[in-house]
Design an enzyme around this catalytic site. Sequence first.
Site, PDB file in Angstrom:
ATOM      1  CG  ASP A 230     -48.382  76.488  -6.185  1.00 43.65           C
ATOM      2  OD1 ASP A 230     -48.842  77.472  -5.479  1.00 43.65           O
ATOM      3  OD2 ASP A 230     -49.051  75.589  -6.022  1.00 43.65           O
TER       4      ASP A 230
ATOM      5  N   GLY B 141     -49.989  78.982  -8.537  1.00 42.70           N
ATOM      6  CA  GLY B 141     -51.477  78.891  -8.465  1.00 42.70           C
ATOM      7  C   GLY B 141     -52.056  78.534 -10.022  1.00 42.70           C
TER       8      GLY B 141
ATOM      9  CG  ASP C  20     -44.467  69.954  -5.036  1.00 35.95           C
ATOM     10  OD1 ASP C  20     -45.378  69.779  -4.572  1.00 35.95           O
ATOM     11  OD2 ASP C  20     -43.892  70.159  -6.145  1.00 35.95           O
TER      12      ASP C  20
ATOM     13  CB  CYS D 131     -39.685  52.824   9.559  1.00 39.35           C
ATOM     14  SG  CYS D 131     -40.223  54.671   9.611  1.00 39.35           S
TER      15      CYS D 131
ATOM     16  CB  CYS E 178     -41.088  57.350  11.949  1.00 41.63           C
ATOM     17  SG  CYS E 178     -42.491  56.512  11.847  1.00 41.63           S
TER      18      CYS E 178
ATOM     19  CB  CYS F  26     -42.076  52.640  12.706  1.00 41.36           C
ATOM     20  SG  CYS F  26     -42.796  52.626  11.193  1.00 41.36           S
TER      21      CYS F  26
ATOM     22  CG  HIS G 205     -44.812  55.503   8.372  1.00 46.12           C
ATOM     23  ND1 HIS G 205     -43.666  54.692   8.737  1.00 46.12           N
ATOM     24  CD2 HIS G 205     -44.944  55.008   7.035  1.00 46.12           C
ATOM     25  CE1 HIS G 205     -43.392  54.067   7.779  1.00 46.12           C
ATOM     26  NE2 HIS G 205     -44.135  54.116   6.594  1.00 46.12           N
TER      27      HIS G 205
HETATM   28 ZN    ZN Z   1     -42.039  54.886  10.390  1.00 45.95          ZN
END
Ligand code: ZN
Length: 367
Positions: free
Chosen positions: A91, A93, A264, A302, A304, A307, A333
Amino acid sequence: MTFTLLHKDKHSKARLGKLKLFHGEIDTPVFMPVGTQASVKSITPDELYDIGFKIILSNTYHLYLRPGVEIIANQGGLHKFMNWKNNILTDSGGFQIFSLSELRKFKDDGVEFSSHIDGSKHFLTPEKVVKLQEQYGSDIAMVLDECIQYPCSEKEAEKAKNLTFDWAKRCKAVHTLKTQLQFGIIQGSVYKNLRKASTDEITSLNFDGYAVGGLSVGEPFDLRNEVLDYSVEWLPDNQPRYLMGVGTPQDILYGVMFGIDMFDCVLPTRNARNGQVFTYNGAINIKSAIYKNDSSPIDEKCNCYTCRNFSRAYLRHLYKAGELLALRLNSIHNLYFLNKLILDIRQAIATDTFLKFKDDFLKNYKF
Ligand SMILES: [Zn+2]
């Protein structure tokens, strides 16, 4: 380095695209995790890549103050410095000066501010902001703009819009790094006529992409969506559109619906460090006593690392005991969850079922 529009959803303005950047292609819509100080807090570059991220954001303001551009340039640029082999957007700033610095003064030739770290005085011009980002070697650089607070008068908003246009011209004029795209930023607060004028001005400069700036600064959700809807409509179809600093699942779904390609936000990692984690039924706080003896993962659906391997009871214990691993596991996660949301969004757009997907998701997601 080009943007290709691959598909438009039949029932909304959602779209699929591909953006070719110097450090590889990215699919859009895309979410960019934020690595404020050249680090996505508590997550290694390999972990980010394994989750599925191919672009992150880093902050020009923070890196300029610490460690300073000379050190990053001497270390071979930002990618090498932090050992991230994929894309980086930096970015300008402007937003940090607006939000972090107590003493700031927007002048015609630049912005004067004092460091939030040690109070030292600095002066950044549009030209300097371009040069800093060229020295970092990021793949996408943002122009310096004046992000105005909400609410503000139409007169104040117009002044900020005019300064933003003037600075955009100056940023464009000095940008020379061929491996880096440069994006313009639209301002105009919540005034439709100013948004239109800003869009006409900024797009006349032919940037590589455009950000809708000055939103997510305190305005009501419905008003933001209204501004976003018409603002995106006026942008060129064949270039990437970026909504800065927005990243709840709800914000992303609405942004995509209005035709935004890039997002973002610090939210998934910042909230994770506060114990707040996403589930398909809404965010929960893992610190809560109700999870004390809960053997289920954060979310059954999930997949991940967190998880697949750990219970809510264990994550709550780690958090309460002040263990660093709690911050890492929660962050892994939340990042995985948002990336999965983006993958599902892309799939829904590809099959022209985005609106149904959005409604189904939000029906279950409690705020
Ligand atoms: Zn997860």
